[in-house]
Design an enzyme around this catalytic site. Structure first.
Site, mmCIF file in Angstrom:
data_model
loop_
_atom_site.group_PDB
_atom_site.id
_atom_site.type_symbol
_atom_site.label_atom_id
_atom_site.label_comp_id
_atom_site.label_asym_id
_atom_site.label_seq_id
_atom_site.Cartn_x
_atom_site.Cartn_y
_atom_site.Cartn_z
ATOM 1 N N LEU A 120 42.570 35.650 34.742
ATOM 2 C CA LEU A 120 42.357 34.437 35.528
ATOM 3 C C LEU A 120 43.030 33.218 34.897
ATOM 4 O O LEU A 120 43.040 33.043 33.683
ATOM 5 C CB LEU A 120 40.856 34.167 35.673
ATOM 6 C CG LEU A 120 40.041 35.274 36.350
ATOM 7 C CD1 LEU A 120 38.580 34.853 36.483
ATOM 8 C CD2 LEU A 120 40.608 35.653 37.714
ATOM 9 N N HIS A 121 43.578 32.376 35.766
ATOM 10 C CA HIS A 121 44.181 31.109 35.336
ATOM 11 C C HIS A 121 43.645 30.005 36.249
ATOM 12 O O HIS A 121 42.825 30.281 37.151
ATOM 13 C CB HIS A 121 45.709 31.193 35.372
ATOM 14 C CG HIS A 121 46.244 31.725 36.680
ATOM 15 N ND1 HIS A 121 46.136 31.045 37.861
ATOM 16 C CD2 HIS A 121 46.860 32.903 36.976
ATOM 17 C CE1 HIS A 121 46.690 31.750 38.834
ATOM 18 N NE2 HIS A 121 47.121 32.887 38.329
ATOM 19 N N HIS A 131 43.400 30.618 40.029
ATOM 20 C CA HIS A 131 42.221 31.372 40.481
ATOM 21 C C HIS A 131 40.985 30.472 40.478
ATOM 22 O O HIS A 131 40.164 30.518 41.395
ATOM 23 C CB HIS A 131 41.925 32.543 39.541
ATOM 24 C CG HIS A 131 42.963 33.617 39.528
ATOM 25 N ND1 HIS A 131 43.716 33.908 38.424
ATOM 26 C CD2 HIS A 131 43.353 34.488 40.498
ATOM 27 C CE1 HIS A 131 44.523 34.914 38.703
ATOM 28 N NE2 HIS A 131 44.336 35.285 39.946
#
Ligand code: PAF
Length: 279
Positions: free
Chosen positions: A31-32, A35
């Protein structure tokens, strides 16, 4: 925030809560901030949100790419912890979603899946549609959230929901970029230092393409982009295309629609990056 490895107990957990609305944010993890922007929006708009973390094998046409896809569950859970009880996380093993064999269903999305990503990654969208249908039917959320970076994927998902007559709102969310313009992607973390330093040139090229809109024909822009990449040893151009934003068919004449987008896919070594902008 509760973590579930299986769909059935998570469904039970949700059913007990008599929810007025449920948001779904499907992801493949790593996730970044892109997201997290989807999760934030889903949390604002729904009583409860399910975030799914599952690297879907059927959408990969290259085993090496699947094996190399970053898997960072602990780190992902830490990033999601700030949403507290508003969210539940579903991070299953392959068998929970594909109890028999991990194979795709068959769909007909016509021309939507033959261009761009569909041309370069055989069977990719059949795999995406298979897993998205499983998740949508499994949770029957009020709304499901997807990012515009995967613009063609979003078009396929809209078509899927229409074909299967699912009463679910698909929410398109804008691309989130790094400060230097690079579109956020889980694949970015695989770039080496040199590749990461020049990767923002992809977005910078797209902004120049848009600037050329009033002075150049599409053919001239296509030639300019091809020439740019011929001089770049670090990038290998997979495709560049200005297309109608709905049909995704390449345009020859920029005056045929007001609703066009410029799409690009490039390889930097083993890593494939995509981006798109409104044209
Ligand atoms: O965009 C992604 O991360 C994936 O394609 C999705 C929609 C989660 C399906 O596996």
């Amino acid at each position: 925030m509760k973590l579930f490895k299986a769909l059935v107990p998570l469904k039970k957990h949700l059913d007990q809560q008599n929810l007025t609305s449920l948001g779904l944010v499907p992801t493949m993890g790593a996730l970044h901030d892109g997201h997290l922007a989807l999760v934030r929006k889903a949390v604002e708009e729904n009583e409860k949100v399910v975030v799914t973390i599952f690297v879907n094998p059927t959408q990969f046409d290259d085993q090496k790419d699947l094996d190399a896809y970053p898997k960072t569950l602990e780190d992902d859970l830490e990033k999601l912890a700030c949403f507290g009880e508003k969210i539940a996380v579903y991070a299953p093993e392959v068998e929970d979603l594909y109890p028999k064999e991990a194979v795709s269903e068959h769909y007909d999305f016509g021309e939507l899946e033959t261009t761009m990503e569909g041309g370069s990654r055989k069977g990719h969208f059949q795999g995406v549609a298979t897993i998205v249908q499983k998740l949508l039917k499994g949770f029957m959320p009020t709304r499901a959230y997807f990012g515009e970076k995967d613009y063609q994927q979003l078009a396929i998902i809209h078509a899927l929901v229409q074909q299967k007559e699912l009463p679910i709102e698909i929410v398109d969310c804008p691309i989130v970029r790094e400060k230097d313009g690079l579109a956020m992607s889980s694949r970015n973390r695989r770039l080496n230092e040199k590749q990461r330093a020049i990767a923002p040139q992809i977005y910078s090229l797209l902004t120049q393409v848009v600037e050329k809109k009033h002075t150049h024909s599409i053919e001239e822009i296509n030639r300019w982009v091809t020439a740019f990449f011929e001089q770049q040893a670090e990038f290998e151009l997979d495709y560049f295309c200005i297309a109608d934003a709905r049909s995704l068919q390449p345009l020859r004449d920029k005056n045929t629609t007001q609703n066009a987008r410029a799409f690009i896919a490039v390889k930097m070594g083993e890593i494939r990056l995509i981006d798109n902008v409104k044209f």
